[in-house]
Design a protein around this motif. Sequence first.
Motif, PDB file in Angstrom:
ATOM      1  N   TYR A   1       0.773  -1.181   0.046  1.00 62.46           N
ATOM      2  CA  TYR A   1       0.005   0.099  -0.157  1.00 62.46           C
ATOM      3  C   TYR A   1       1.043   1.286   0.152  1.00 62.46           C
ATOM      4  CZ  TYR A   1      -3.204   3.476   1.503  1.00 62.46           C
ATOM      5  OH  TYR A   1      -4.013   4.884   1.594  1.00 62.46           O
ATOM      6  N   SER A   2       0.717   2.151  -0.982  1.00 65.01           N
ATOM      7  CA  SER A   2       1.338   3.292  -1.145  1.00 65.01           C
ATOM      8  C   SER A   2       2.915   3.041  -1.348  1.00 65.01           C
ATOM      9  CB  SER A   2       1.024   4.321   0.346  1.00 65.01           C
ATOM     10  OG  SER A   2       1.699   5.579  -0.212  1.00 65.01           O
ATOM     11  N   SER A   3       3.680   4.157  -0.570  1.00 63.69           N
ATOM     12  CA  SER A   3       5.029   3.892  -1.061  1.00 63.69           C
ATOM     13  C   SER A   3       5.805   3.050   0.059  1.00 63.69           C
ATOM     14  CB  SER A   3       5.783   5.194  -0.955  1.00 63.69           C
ATOM     15  OG  SER A   3       5.507   5.953  -2.092  1.00 63.69           O
ATOM     16  N   GLY A   4       6.821   2.585  -0.317  1.00 68.72           N
ATOM     17  CA  GLY A   4       7.544   2.026   0.568  1.00 68.72           C
ATOM     18  C   GLY A   4       8.198   0.381  -0.003  1.00 68.72           C
ATOM     19  N   ASN A   5       8.713  -0.560   1.122  1.00 67.13           N
ATOM     20  CA  ASN A   5       8.996  -1.771   0.820  1.00 67.13           C
ATOM     21  C   ASN A   5       8.157  -2.662   1.577  1.00 67.13           C
ATOM     22  OD1 ASN A   5      11.168  -0.513  -0.522  1.00 67.13           O
ATOM     23  ND2 ASN A   5      12.885  -1.532   0.544  1.00 67.13           N
ATOM     24  N   LYS A   6       8.336  -4.019   1.100  1.00 66.13           N
ATOM     25  CA  LYS A   6       7.733  -5.048   1.695  1.00 66.13           C
ATOM     26  C   LYS A   6       8.408  -6.451   1.481  1.00 66.13           C
ATOM     27  CE  LYS A   6       3.189  -7.361   2.587  1.00 66.13           C
ATOM     28  NZ  LYS A   6       1.725  -7.242   2.479  1.00 66.13           N
TER      29      LYS A   6
END
Lengths: 114, 111
Positions: B51-56
């Motif tokens: 969801y939205s920006s970033g890392n997973k």
Amino acid sequence: EPEVTQTPSHQVTQMGQEVILRCVPISNHLYFYWYRQILGQKVEFLVSFYNNEISEKSEIFDDQFSVERPDGSNFTLKIRSTKLEDSAMYFCASSSGTGTEKLFFGSGTQLSVL
Amino acid sequence: QKEVEQDPGPLSVPEGAIVSLNCTYSNSAFQYFMWYRQYSRKGPELLMYTYSSGNKEDGRFTAQVDKSSKYISLFIRDSQPSDSATYLCATYVTGGFKTIFGAGTRLFVKA
């Protein structure tokens, strides 16, 4: 593990004939979808279904197409008068909640219109 | 302009390599970004969503979203021959029901 089941796996029909593609979504899921994939092309959205009505449909989903949930377990896609260009793999999918980020797909029905 | 663009490949790598798969998208309203894996003549299977920006991260897989550049990536570490498949990026507008798929990148991992 629960899964989406589609029948038949292959369907051959003559142009102008009606076909019904069948799906059994995951039992506790509430949202149901049909997608299609023409050979070598993208997976394309056709229609979504929730609470016994269509929630969204694409421009592909014209009057020749209809969907139905005839009982508590089955979800069907009907094509009234098939055209050559309807030949594709049709995927049924289901999801449990309002977010469509977690779709569970069946293995598909390959429809060939001759 | 296409809503989701993805290089179809094919991409061929040796076993053990790090794989980078990428997509770009055009609509700033997209909030959820998914990666599906599709084996030949099978339905797509969800790998990850963000969801939205970033890392997973999930095991050998890392999904990354950069909303400022409208760029999404999937990294596969220690790639295996069983990772050979088509990888589809996907997204949708929050509140909508239509998932929009990229064309898919075909990956071959050679033993």
